[in-house]
Scaffold this motif. Structure first.
Motif, PDB file in Angstrom:
ATOM      1  N   LYS A 109      -6.249  -6.087  -6.131  1.00 55.41           N
ATOM      2  CA  LYS A 109      -6.983  -4.953  -6.738  1.00 55.41           C
ATOM      3  C   LYS A 109      -6.862  -4.930  -8.247  1.00 55.41           C
ATOM      4  O   LYS A 109      -7.442  -4.095  -8.912  1.00 55.41           O
ATOM      5  N   GLY A 110      -6.023  -5.818  -8.788  1.00 56.09           N
ATOM      6  CA  GLY A 110      -5.782  -5.771 -10.236  1.00 56.09           C
ATOM      7  C   GLY A 110      -6.665  -6.726 -10.998  1.00 56.09           C
ATOM      8  O   GLY A 110      -7.233  -7.645 -10.452  1.00 56.09           O
ATOM      9  N   ILE A 147       2.948   1.601  -3.338  1.00 59.26           N
ATOM     10  CA  ILE A 147       2.134   2.078  -4.468  1.00 59.26           C
ATOM     11  C   ILE A 147       2.065   3.600  -4.450  1.00 59.26           C
ATOM     12  O   ILE A 147       2.270   4.263  -5.479  1.00 59.26           O
ATOM     13  N   THR A 199       0.832  -1.208   0.000  1.00 57.05           N
ATOM     14  CA  THR A 199       0.000   0.000   0.000  1.00 57.05           C
ATOM     15  C   THR A 199       0.868   1.261   0.000  1.00 57.05           C
ATOM     16  O   THR A 199       0.629   2.209  -0.768  1.00 57.05           O
ATOM     17  N   ILE A 240       3.494  -0.676 -10.095  1.00 57.30           N
ATOM     18  CA  ILE A 240       2.225  -0.304  -9.454  1.00 57.30           C
ATOM     19  C   ILE A 240       1.146  -1.320  -9.846  1.00 57.30           C
ATOM     20  O   ILE A 240       0.368  -1.785  -8.998  1.00 57.30           O
ATOM     21  N   THR A 241       1.102  -1.666 -11.130  1.00 53.45           N
ATOM     22  CA  THR A 241       0.132  -2.665 -11.609  1.00 53.45           C
ATOM     23  C   THR A 241       0.368  -4.004 -10.920  1.00 53.45           C
ATOM     24  O   THR A 241      -0.577  -4.678 -10.466  1.00 53.45           O
ATOM     25  N   ASN A 253      -0.757  -3.775  -7.221  1.00 47.83           N
ATOM     26  CA  ASN A 253      -2.214  -3.795  -7.101  1.00 47.83           C
ATOM     27  C   ASN A 253      -2.749  -5.217  -7.248  1.00 47.83           C
ATOM     28  O   ASN A 253      -3.683  -5.617  -6.552  1.00 47.83           O
ATOM     29  N   LYS A 254      -2.135  -5.996  -8.137  1.00 46.06           N
ATOM     30  CA  LYS A 254      -2.546  -7.395  -8.311  1.00 46.06           C
ATOM     31  C   LYS A 254      -2.262  -8.210  -7.055  1.00 46.06           C
ATOM     32  O   LYS A 254      -3.060  -9.051  -6.641  1.00 46.06           O
TER      33      LYS A 254
END
Length: 209
Positions: A208-209, A162, A159, A199-200, A203-204
């Protein structure tokens, strides 16, 4: 015979003039070559000097800001080795360190070349000190991360990183838009590409991805 002799004299005079002119031109060419070589050396020196000088205030601000920004990312990444439970998080942290540590050295080299010395900013700086740099964590955030381990660490690390990466990307975009020093704008492009991809990935990992 007189005409032949006169013609011969004239021809000799013309040849002498031509030779003299050739020698003069050769001399000029030699001088020019010397100047050119000297000028080329001067040009190289100038190019080198201008390369060191071909920067603006934005380039200096980019290096001065991104160095402590990277340093804080390294501080966070180094915590992962002993605290993270996820192999993916540990691998990501190792890659962040591998990418950003050399960039810090490169940017310090620029500052030194620009007569500014190495950045003395340290990671974990207070929020007010780092407020001009988006994504920087304050001392409370860093202290909280250091107290965590296992899955809680993984979640907080991802978190925080990111947000940290988003800040670095924003700074890099500003450098690309306003900077003039080629190596700096090029590094900014690498930061945008590399950290946007991370970042991608993060998130995964957070689902969240």
């Amino acid at each position: 015979m007189r005409n032949t002799r006169t013609s011969l004299v004239r021809r000799t005079a013309v040849m002498a003039t031509a030779v003299t002119a050739a020698l003069v031109l050769a001399g000029c060419g030699s001088d020019s070559g010397g100047d050119s070589q000297s000028g080329s050396g001067h040009s190289s020196a100038s190019a080198s000097a201008s390369s060191g000088a071909a920067h603006n205030d934005q380039d200096m601000a980019f290096a001065q800001g991104m160095i402590p920004h990277h340093q804080q990312a390294l501080e966070m990444a180094r915590l992962a080795a002993g605290r993270a439970s996820s192999p993916q998080v540990k691998d990501l942290a190792a890659r962040i360190e591998k990418a950003q540590d050399p960039e810090i050295r490169t940017m310090n080299g620029w500052l030194k070349g620009w007569g500014m010395g190495m950045s003395s900013a340290m990671p974990g700086m207070g929020h007010s000190a780092g407020s001009a740099m988006p994504g920087m964590m304050d001392a409370k955030d860093m202290a909280g991360l250091k107290k965590m381990s296992g899955k809680d660490f993984d979640s907080m690390f991802l978190t925080m990183m990111i947000e940290h990466h988003k800040g670095a990307v924003a700074m890099a975009r500003t450098e690309q838009a306003k900077g003039s020093y080629g190596p700096a704008t090029s590094m900014a492009g690498d930061i945008i590409d590399g950290q946007t991809a991370e970042i991608t990935e993060m998130n995964k990992l957070l689902g969240k991805g």
